[in-house]
Design a protein around this motif. Structure first.
Motif, PDB file in Angstrom:
ATOM      1  N   GLN A 150       0.831  -1.199   0.000  1.00  6.80           N
ATOM      2  CA  GLN A 150       0.000   0.000   0.000  1.00  6.80           C
ATOM      3  C   GLN A 150       0.868   1.253   0.000  1.00  6.80           C
ATOM      4  OE1 GLN A 150      -3.352  -0.026  -0.381  1.00  6.80           O
ATOM      5  NE2 GLN A 150      -3.130   2.169  -0.636  1.00  6.80           N
ATOM      6  N   CYS A 151       1.950   1.247   0.782  1.00  6.65           N
ATOM      7  CA  CYS A 151       2.869   2.402   0.813  1.00  6.65           C
ATOM      8  C   CYS A 151       3.494   2.623  -0.553  1.00  6.65           C
ATOM      9  CB  CYS A 151       3.965   2.178   1.852  1.00  6.65           C
ATOM     10  SG  CYS A 151       3.430   2.440   3.535  1.00  6.65           S
ATOM     11  N   ARG A 152       3.900   1.581  -1.195  1.00  2.00           N
ATOM     12  CA  ARG A 152       4.510   1.678  -2.523  1.00  2.00           C
ATOM     13  C   ARG A 152       3.489   2.187  -3.536  1.00  2.00           C
ATOM     14  NH1 ARG A 152       9.540   2.496  -2.442  1.00  2.00           N
ATOM     15  NH2 ARG A 152      10.815   0.812  -1.693  1.00  2.00           N
ATOM     16  N   MET A 153       2.283   1.679  -3.388  1.00  2.83           N
ATOM     17  CA  MET A 153       1.239   2.128  -4.309  1.00  2.83           C
ATOM     18  C   MET A 153       0.975   3.628  -4.112  1.00  2.83           C
ATOM     19  SD  MET A 153       0.211  -0.218  -6.271  1.00  2.83           S
ATOM     20  CE  MET A 153      -1.433  -0.342  -6.791  1.00  2.83           C
ATOM     21  N   ASP A 154       0.949   4.039  -2.868  1.00  3.19           N
ATOM     22  CA  ASP A 154       0.732   5.468  -2.577  1.00  3.19           C
ATOM     23  C   ASP A 154       1.879   6.297  -3.150  1.00  3.19           C
ATOM     24  OD1 ASP A 154      -1.632   4.877  -1.294  1.00  3.19           O
ATOM     25  OD2 ASP A 154      -0.778   4.964   0.747  1.00  3.19           O
ATOM     26  N   GLU A 155       3.093   5.801  -3.029  1.00  2.00           N
ATOM     27  CA  GLU A 155       4.266   6.517  -3.570  1.00  2.00           C
ATOM     28  C   GLU A 155       4.183   6.589  -5.090  1.00  2.00           C
ATOM     29  OE1 GLU A 155       7.867   4.733  -2.128  1.00  2.00           O
ATOM     30  OE2 GLU A 155       7.403   5.187  -0.077  1.00  2.00           O
ATOM     31  N   LEU A 156       3.748   5.519  -5.697  1.00  5.30           N
ATOM     32  CA  LEU A 156       3.617   5.474  -7.170  1.00  5.30           C
ATOM     33  C   LEU A 156       2.547   6.475  -7.630  1.00  5.30           C
ATOM     34  CD1 LEU A 156       3.880   1.792  -8.316  1.00  5.30           C
ATOM     35  CD2 LEU A 156       4.804   3.742  -9.511  1.00  5.30           C
ATOM     36  N   VAL A 157       1.478   6.506  -6.871  1.00  5.17           N
ATOM     37  CA  VAL A 157       0.396   7.424  -7.239  1.00  5.17           C
ATOM     38  C   VAL A 157       0.934   8.867  -7.117  1.00  5.17           C
ATOM     39  CG1 VAL A 157      -1.866   8.307  -6.523  1.00  5.17           C
ATOM     40  CG2 VAL A 157      -1.448   5.861  -6.647  1.00  5.17           C
ATOM     41  N   LYS A 158       1.712   9.168  -6.109  1.00  9.31           N
ATOM     42  CA  LYS A 158       2.274  10.507  -5.938  1.00  9.31           C
ATOM     43  C   LYS A 158       3.239  10.826  -7.062  1.00  9.31           C
ATOM     44  CE  LYS A 158       2.083  11.005  -0.958  1.00  9.31           C
ATOM     45  NZ  LYS A 158       2.863  11.121   0.280  1.00  9.31           N
ATOM     46  N   VAL A 159       4.056   9.839  -7.399  1.00  9.10           N
ATOM     47  CA  VAL A 159       5.053  10.047  -8.444  1.00  9.10           C
ATOM     48  C   VAL A 159       4.333  10.260  -9.777  1.00  9.10           C
ATOM     49  CG1 VAL A 159       6.878   8.914  -9.756  1.00  9.10           C
ATOM     50  CG2 VAL A 159       6.838   8.775  -7.265  1.00  9.10           C
ATOM     51  N   GLU A 160       3.317   9.584 -10.092  1.00  9.12           N
ATOM     52  CA  GLU A 160       2.586   9.737 -11.339  1.00  9.12           C
ATOM     53  C   GLU A 160       1.807  11.056 -11.334  1.00  9.12           C
ATOM     54  OE1 GLU A 160       0.102   6.396 -12.168  1.00  9.12           O
ATOM     55  OE2 GLU A 160       1.792   5.076 -12.373  1.00  9.12           O
ATOM     56  N   ALA A 161       1.360  11.470 -10.181  1.00 14.99           N
ATOM     57  CA  ALA A 161       0.617  12.699 -10.085  1.00 14.99           C
ATOM     58  C   ALA A 161       1.548  13.892 -10.335  1.00 14.99           C
ATOM     59  CB  ALA A 161      -0.041  12.814  -8.731  1.00 14.99           C
TER      60      ALA A 161
END
Length: 162
Positions: A150-161
């Motif tokens: 979940q943390c990685r997914m959140d980081e990925l979402v931030k990076v893509e945003a």
């Protein structure tokens, strides 16, 4: 039970020893009586020789021989009876010893069986605890993995945003 068998065996052997001692004492007493009788007979013979009484009749000799035979037969019967009693005591002692040995073996086998049951129960309990521990560990690892994912997914979402 082993101690009981041992004490029972000791009691039987003590009884046998006491019986043999009593028998020995009886034999000594008979030997003394025979010596006294021999001495009395020698004295009577000596007295008769000095007085020169008439020779005993054949009937009297036969009667004395029959009495002596009866006495010897009675002594032999008594000795055989004593031997039979001793043999019987020995047989009973051996039987008691065998029974005690059998009881001891049965007790040992029962103790081994109970120990095996306890070990099997402990093994089942240990397996159950190990499985419970493994399940608990798997749940923890899964939760940590999901949290990490979940943390990685959140980081990925931030990076893509961005």
């Amino acid at each position: 039970s082993v101690e009981e068998a041992s004490s029972k065996r000791e009691r039987v052997l003590r009884g046998l020893v006491e019986h043999l001692r009593a028998q020995r004492e009886q034999e000594r007493q008979r030997a003394l009586e025979a010596e006294v009788a021999t001495t009395e007979l020698e004295q009577r013979i000596s007295a008769e020789e000095s007085g020169r009484p008439p020779a005993p009749t054949k009937g009297a000799q036969r009667k004395a021989a029959l009495q002596a035979e009866r006495k010897v037969a009675a002594e032999m019967r008594k000795r055989r009876q004593q031997e039979d009693q001793i043999r019987s005591l020995k047989e009973r002692a051996e039987l008691a010893l065998k029974e005690a040995s059998k009881t001891r073996d049965e007790a040992e086998n029962e103790a081994i069986s109970v120990k095996a049951q306890h070990l099997a129960h402990a093994q089942v309990e240990a397996r159950f605890l190990a499985e419970a521990f493994a399940q608990e560990l798997a749940v923890k690892v899964k939760a940590e993995l999901e949290e990490y994912t979940q943390c990685r997914m959140d980081e990925l979402v931030k990076v893509e945003a961005e």
